[in-house]
Write an enzyme that holds these catalytic residues in place. Structure first.
Site, PDB file in Angstrom:
ATOM      1  N   GLY A   1       0.507  -1.189  -0.058  1.00  0.00           N
ATOM      2  CA  GLY A   1       0.112  -0.487   0.358  1.00  0.00           C
ATOM      3  C   GLY A   1       0.720   1.328   0.283  1.00  0.00           C
ATOM      4  O   GLY A   1       1.973   1.410   0.979  1.00  0.00           O
TER       5      GLY A   1
ATOM      6  N   ASP B   1       4.155  -5.401   6.508  1.00  0.00           N
ATOM      7  CA  ASP B   1       5.080  -6.617   6.283  1.00  0.00           C
ATOM      8  C   ASP B   1       5.120  -7.187   5.166  1.00  0.00           C
ATOM      9  O   ASP B   1       5.985  -8.543   5.445  1.00  0.00           O
ATOM     10  CB  ASP B   1       3.844  -6.724   7.543  1.00  0.00           C
ATOM     11  CG  ASP B   1       2.854  -7.467   7.795  1.00  0.00           C
ATOM     12  OD1 ASP B   1       1.638  -7.016   6.811  1.00  0.00           O
ATOM     13  OD2 ASP B   1       2.086  -8.033   8.770  1.00  0.00           O
ATOM     14  N   GLY B   2       4.152  -7.358   4.653  1.00  0.00           N
ATOM     15  CA  GLY B   2       3.728  -8.362   3.354  1.00  0.00           C
ATOM     16  C   GLY B   2       5.388  -8.299   2.251  1.00  0.00           C
ATOM     17  O   GLY B   2       5.800  -8.987   2.398  1.00  0.00           O
TER      18      GLY B   2
ATOM     19  N   ILE C   1       0.100   3.319   6.755  1.00  0.00           N
ATOM     20  CA  ILE C   1      -0.173   4.487   7.189  1.00  0.00           C
ATOM     21  C   ILE C   1      -1.591   3.616   8.786  1.00  0.00           C
ATOM     22  O   ILE C   1      -1.984   5.024   9.348  1.00  0.00           O
ATOM     23  CB  ILE C   1      -1.833   4.694   6.503  1.00  0.00           C
ATOM     24  CG1 ILE C   1      -2.746   3.781   5.923  1.00  0.00           C
ATOM     25  CG2 ILE C   1      -0.722   5.841   5.383  1.00  0.00           C
ATOM     26  CD1 ILE C   1      -4.023   4.468   5.592  1.00  0.00           C
ATOM     27  N   ASP C   2      -1.563   2.751   8.782  1.00  0.00           N
ATOM     28  CA  ASP C   2      -1.672   1.719  10.462  1.00  0.00           C
ATOM     29  C   ASP C   2      -1.309   2.217  10.901  1.00  0.00           C
ATOM     30  O   ASP C   2      -1.728   1.443  12.382  1.00  0.00           O
ATOM     31  CB  ASP C   2      -2.397   1.040   9.585  1.00  0.00           C
ATOM     32  CG  ASP C   2      -3.811   0.360   8.889  1.00  0.00           C
ATOM     33  OD1 ASP C   2      -4.107   1.696   8.683  1.00  0.00           O
ATOM     34  OD2 ASP C   2      -3.712  -0.666   8.466  1.00  0.00           O
TER      35      ASP C   2
ATOM     36  N   GLY D   1      -7.746   0.122   9.136  1.00  0.00           N
ATOM     37  CA  GLY D   1      -7.131   0.047  10.695  1.00  0.00           C
ATOM     38  C   GLY D   1      -7.892  -1.830  10.031  1.00  0.00           C
ATOM     39  O   GLY D   1      -8.234  -1.757  10.965  1.00  0.00           O
TER      40      GLY D   1
ATOM     41  N   GLU E   1      14.059  33.595  13.318  1.00  0.00           N
ATOM     42  CA  GLU E   1      13.381  35.111  13.425  1.00  0.00           C
ATOM     43  C   GLU E   1      14.941  35.829  13.792  1.00  0.00           C
ATOM     44  O   GLU E   1      14.788  36.852  13.114  1.00  0.00           O
ATOM     45  CB  GLU E   1      12.220  35.271  14.210  1.00  0.00           C
ATOM     46  CG  GLU E   1      12.191  34.544  14.666  1.00  0.00           C
ATOM     47  CD  GLU E   1      10.297  34.959  15.545  1.00  0.00           C
ATOM     48  OE1 GLU E   1      10.094  35.624  15.142  1.00  0.00           O
ATOM     49  OE2 GLU E   1      10.844  34.054  16.618  1.00  0.00           O
TER      50      GLU E   1
ATOM     51  N   ARG F   1      12.462  36.594  -3.696  1.00  0.00           N
ATOM     52  CA  ARG F   1      11.442  37.043  -2.301  1.00  0.00           C
ATOM     53  C   ARG F   1      11.564  36.542  -1.281  1.00  0.00           C
ATOM     54  O   ARG F   1      12.406  35.852  -0.846  1.00  0.00           O
ATOM     55  CB  ARG F   1      10.002  36.606  -3.530  1.00  0.00           C
ATOM     56  CG  ARG F   1      10.162  36.519  -5.243  1.00  0.00           C
ATOM     57  CD  ARG F   1       9.509  38.149  -4.749  1.00  0.00           C
ATOM     58  NE  ARG F   1       9.302  38.178  -5.982  1.00  0.00           N
ATOM     59  CZ  ARG F   1      10.305  39.467  -6.941  1.00  0.00           C
ATOM     60  NH1 ARG F   1      11.356  38.801  -7.092  1.00  0.00           N
ATOM     61  NH2 ARG F   1       9.428  39.999  -8.804  1.00  0.00           N
TER      62      ARG F   1
ATOM     63  N   GLN G   1       1.245  31.005  11.675  1.00  0.00           N
ATOM     64  CA  GLN G   1       2.236  29.818  12.340  1.00  0.00           C
ATOM     65  C   GLN G   1       2.070  29.445  14.418  1.00  0.00           C
ATOM     66  O   GLN G   1       1.836  28.108  13.915  1.00  0.00           O
ATOM     67  CB  GLN G   1       3.924  30.350  12.554  1.00  0.00           C
ATOM     68  CG  GLN G   1       4.370  30.174  11.127  1.00  0.00           C
ATOM     69  CD  GLN G   1       5.902  30.821  11.966  1.00  0.00           C
ATOM     70  OE1 GLN G   1       7.256  30.570  11.478  1.00  0.00           O
ATOM     71  NE2 GLN G   1       6.466  32.186  11.141  1.00  0.00           N
TER      72      GLN G   1
HETATM   73  P1  ADP Z   1       2.501  -4.187   2.228  1.00  0.00           P
HETATM   74  O1  ADP Z   1       3.394  -4.820   1.616  1.00  0.00           O
HETATM   75  O2  ADP Z   1       1.225  -3.568   2.736  1.00  0.00           O
HETATM   76  O3  ADP Z   1       1.810  -5.813   3.344  1.00  0.00           O
HETATM   77  P2  ADP Z   1       1.195  -6.532   0.837  1.00  0.00           P
HETATM   78  O4  ADP Z   1       0.876  -7.593   1.486  1.00  0.00           O
HETATM   79  O5  ADP Z   1       0.697  -6.799   0.124  1.00  0.00           O
HETATM   80  O6  ADP Z   1       1.088  -5.297   1.086  1.00  0.00           O
HETATM   81  O7  ADP Z   1       2.297  -7.142   0.289  1.00  0.00           O
HETATM   82  C1  ADP Z   1       3.311  -6.316  -0.869  1.00  0.00           C
HETATM   83  C2  ADP Z   1       3.530  -6.933  -2.112  1.00  0.00           C
HETATM   84  O8  ADP Z   1       5.048  -7.984  -1.328  1.00  0.00           O
HETATM   85  C3  ADP Z   1       3.308  -8.212  -2.770  1.00  0.00           C
HETATM   86  O9  ADP Z   1       2.049  -8.228  -3.882  1.00  0.00           O
HETATM   87  C4  ADP Z   1       4.235  -9.541  -2.929  1.00  0.00           C
HETATM   88  O10 ADP Z   1       4.877  -9.134  -3.808  1.00  0.00           O
HETATM   89  C5  ADP Z   1       4.910  -9.365  -2.057  1.00  0.00           C
HETATM   90  N1  ADP Z   1       4.928 -10.152  -1.121  1.00  0.00           N
HETATM   91  C6  ADP Z   1       4.007 -10.038  -0.244  1.00  0.00           C
HETATM   92  N2  ADP Z   1       4.196 -10.919   0.649  1.00  0.00           N
HETATM   93  C7  ADP Z   1       4.995 -12.583   0.279  1.00  0.00           C
HETATM   94  C8  ADP Z   1       5.396 -13.757   1.137  1.00  0.00           C
HETATM   95  N3  ADP Z   1       5.408 -13.893   1.924  1.00  0.00           N
HETATM   96  N4  ADP Z   1       6.611 -14.348   0.271  1.00  0.00           N
HETATM   97  C9  ADP Z   1       7.599 -13.488  -1.548  1.00  0.00           C
HETATM   98  N5  ADP Z   1       6.624 -12.532  -1.633  1.00  0.00           N
HETATM   99  C10 ADP Z   1       5.450 -11.154  -0.907  1.00  0.00           C
END
Ligand code: ADP
Length: 743
Positions: free
Chosen positions: A15, A109-110, A155-156, A199, A623, A649, A657
């Protein structure tokens, strides 16, 4: 040990989050500053898998003009192919062919889990590529490991191990603005608004925005209510507040809210319950992607800049040799954390929620999350707990503002009033600071009186810069005695601190002064002792950044340099931080001084920069940076020496502020410090030895210091703490202020 790295790549994934651009810019420019080749991978893992044009070499200017933009300029995408080994195999080849074996991944985390897997598999992927003849033996040998450094873009604010994730502060700001607007329309129609915020697994945005908006009820993933019971509780709360004459209610629902049986709680369901059970005129607002979009906040810009810079430092210092790491913020300091520990801890929170161990889930979110939850539950009540339940004499606690107005003062007073009343004490408010104390302008404050004070800027109680001196003490003592005051809370700037110090010094002569006193830092200048942040400084910083964005836009097509003057008195906090957040070429601080030689160098740098293609220059001046080299002086000097190359300028930002609604951060720290200050006063009042202290946030902790230290820790002539944590950031600001290495 320093590691000679040749080539790195940076990518954004998952995201998008405001602040990602600032991080990419910082990674690219910090790498170039260290003479390291740097690539950007477009569209996250999709770019790695596709290769070709998706992996582009960057120069200093490729990341120009992106700091203030929302989203991510290098794009992001979900990439199912990268979840498969074949995808990662092709990806490895694309990186090796460019000599890339250091990767900075900015994502959630993904994305970080994916990056770590890539790192773990790297040697076997390269072996396979070599075996298939897709890379040479030398290429495989040259890149034995893939180093990964992650920055958390989400953002979460949902990742353990970092106190803030990139984008969370901005999202909170979007929510806060929306809730301020919704509040006024809700009040006009006596409505309840059910507002859904983002969230999926984390209630941070919901909780912090609820505190900042004075909401009545929240539903968050970490604290699922008992199925079938919470509806009654919520309806009672709304109905009771309507009976007191309160003309609106706000209910905040995190998108991932569930009850203890696992049923999703939708905002529509909440609305229907309110309409059906108590006939409430309820409306739903789902904030959706508005929360993700728009320009990043000042905090997201400078934090991402600092983290991006640290990512390169860590790669050079070899910290990522053995395992993937995350660079985050902990206790207001940059911290390197093992990546998979952080991911595992994050998933552990979800497991706790799944198992029904909510207390543990809340604990794992950190101490301030729990504190915030407790405070929210106190502040949201319709009435304080009834005094009959107390077995002690109520204390008389006085609260006042002092010094110039600062956004967040009112929410701090509101919190003090409600926390004090809820503990069974009486709260007396002073009008117009020490002036009111001298004249006896005091009234007893009520729960309902402060209802609307969360979002209001300025000071409702009134404030000024009068410091009490000897001739005033008699009248002050008379007022304190008249109301039999047992404790005093002063929310304000240096005037308040000095006043408290003066009273403390005279406590033997005037026994009425011998009461516990807390000075709570509220000043846009952030020039107070014993705290990293004062209430109001973040709002002022955002006001400056918003103004500078507009100023910069006014000059897109021309060769123009702006000299912008910001407040801060003798403290350069606002100047340096806004310089970092807006990409200023130069910042003038009183702390560093300004010499004619500096000015000459700076003008030469600007001339060179414009000659090499720069279209816009930005200089920020505190200032009081220098008495002689004023803003008009510097502007005139630049204009003269800039000749035909650029024009100049000046812009003196002035009182804009200080104004406006407080930022979510100022609301949060105002609430937190005020809660703790009241706990301190209630504990100390009536005890034999009374204490007069300053309260502050230092390294993420709430700390108290004896008021007597004031003269030790302050430079009294210029009213500035002798030590200022943010001065360390000057070095980073200098890296980004350059024109960039010669092409
Ligand atoms: P975020 O990083 O925001 O948590 P996602 O979970 O959608 O978002 O992960 C984004 C991309 O990261 C996925 O589309 C994929 O390409 C890669 N990814 C996520 N998890 C894995 C995983 N376990 N193994 C390999 N690639 C991953």
């Amino acid at each position: 040990m320093a590691n000679k790295i040749n080539c790195i790549a940076v990518m954004t994934s998952g995201g998008d989050a405001p602040g990602m651009n600032a991080a990419v810019r910082a990674v690219v420019r910090s790498a170039l500053d260290k003479k390291v080749e740097v690539y950007a991978i477009y569209q996250g893992y999709k770019g790695i898998v596709k290769g070709g044009e998706m992996i582009r070499k960057m120069n200093w200017d490729s990341v120009g003009g992106i700091l203030h933009k929302g989203g991510t300029e290098i794009g992001t995408a979900r990439c199912p192919e990268f979840r498969q080994r074949e995808g990662r195999l092709i990806g490895a080849k694309h990186l090796v062919k460019r000599g890339i074996d250091n990767l900075v991944v900015i994502g959630g985390d993904g994305s970080l889990t994916g990056a770590n897997l890539f790192r773990e598999e790297w040697p076997s992927l390269l072996k396979e590529l070599e075996k298939n003849g897709e890379i040479t033996k030398e290429e495989a040998k040259r890149h034995p490991i893939l180093r990964i450094v992650g920055l958390v873009g989400s953002i979460d604010n949902d990742l353990s191990g970092t106190d803030m994730t990139i984008g969370a502060d901005t999202a909170l700001r979007r929510i806060s603005d929306a809730l301020d607007s919704i509040s006024s329309t809700a009040a006009s129609h006596q409505r309840t608004f059910v507002v859904e915020v983002m969230g999926r697994n984390c209630g941070y945005l919901a909780l912090m925005s609820a505190i900042g908006s004075g909401a009545d009820y929240i539903l968050i993933p970490e604290m699922p209510p008992e199925a079938g019971k919470w509806e009654e509780d919520m309806c009672e709360s709304v109905a009771a507040s309507r009976k007191t004459g309160k003309n609106k209610s706000l209910i905040i629902v995190a998108e991932g809210a569930r009850d203890q049986s696992g049923n999703a709680i939708t905002s529509e369901y909440v609305k229907n319950i309110l309409t059906e059970r108590i006939g409430e005129d309820a409306r739903v607002t789902i904030l959706g992607h508005v929360q993700r979009g728009g320009a990043p906040s000042a905090f997201d810009r400078y934090m991402s800049t600092v983290l991006g810079h640290a990512a390169i430092e860590e790669l050079i210092n070899d910290s990522a040799n053995k395992e993937s790491i995350i660079i985050g913020m902990r206790k207001n300091k940059v911290a390197a954390i093992p990546m998979m520990d952080a991911v595992k801890k994050t998933h552990h929170i979800y497991e706790c929620i799944e198992k029904g161990d909510y207390e543990q889930a809340i604990d794992l979110r950190g101490g301030s999350f729990r504190d915030a939850l407790v405070t929210f539950n106190t502040l949201r009540q319709t009435y304080p707990h009834p005094p009959e339940s107390r077995s002690f004499e109520p204390l008389n606690i006085m609260v006042m503002n002092a010094s110039g107005p600062s956004p967040g003062m009112n929410i701090a007073v509101r919190t003090a009033v409600r926390v004090g009343l809820d503990k069974g004490h009486k709260i007396f408010g002073v009008r117009n600071s020490f002036e009111g104390l001298i004249q006896g302008s005091v009234h007893e404050m009520t729960w309902g009186e402060v209802e609307e004070w969360t979002s209001q800027g300025g000071s409702v109680l009134g404030t000024n810069r009068k410091t009490p001196d000897y001739k005033d003490f008699y009248n002050i003592a008379k007022t304190l005695e008249k109301y039999n005051i047992n404790a005093l809370l002063i929310i304000g700037g240096y005037t308040g601190y000095e006043g408290a110090y003066n009273l403390y010094q005279k406590r033997e002569e005037f026994p009425a002064f011998d009461i516990p006193t807390v000075c709570l830092p509220a000043s846009i200048n952030n020039n107070l002792p014993g705290t990293d942040f004062s209430v109001g400084a973040d709002s002022a910083l955002n006001n400056i950044v918003d103004a500078v964005d507009k100023i910069k836009e006014s000059a897109v097509a021309s060769n123009r340099a702006f000299v912008v003057e910001v407040m801060g008195r003798y403290c350069g906090y606002l100047a340096l931080m806004s310089g970092l957040a807006t990409g200023a070429e130069r910042v003038y601080l009183h702390e560093e001084g300004v010499t004619l030689k500096d000015l000459q160098n700076d003008v030469d740098n600007l001339v060179n920069g414009f000659r090499e293609g720069k279209r816009l220059g930005l200089v920020i001046r505190n200032e009081y940076a220098n008495k002689i080299y004023t803003t008009p002086f510097i502007s005139a000097l630049y204009e003269e020496d800039g000749g035909d190359v650029f024009d100049v300028r000046q812009s003196i930002l002035g009182h804009l502020q200080q104004g406006g609604n407080p930022s979510p951060f100022d609301r949060a720290i105002g609430t937190r410090l005020s809660t703790k200050a009241m706990e301190f006063l209630c504990k100390k009042a009536g005890k034999q030895k009374n204490e007069s202290v300053t309260i502050g946030l230092q390294g993420g902790h709430v700390l108290y210091r004896n008021i007597e230290d004031l003269k030790k820790v302050m430079d009294l002539k210029i009213k500035r703490p002798k030590e200022q944590w943010w001065m360390e950031l000057r070095e980073i600001a200098q890296v980004f202020a350059k024109n960039g290495p010669k092409k």
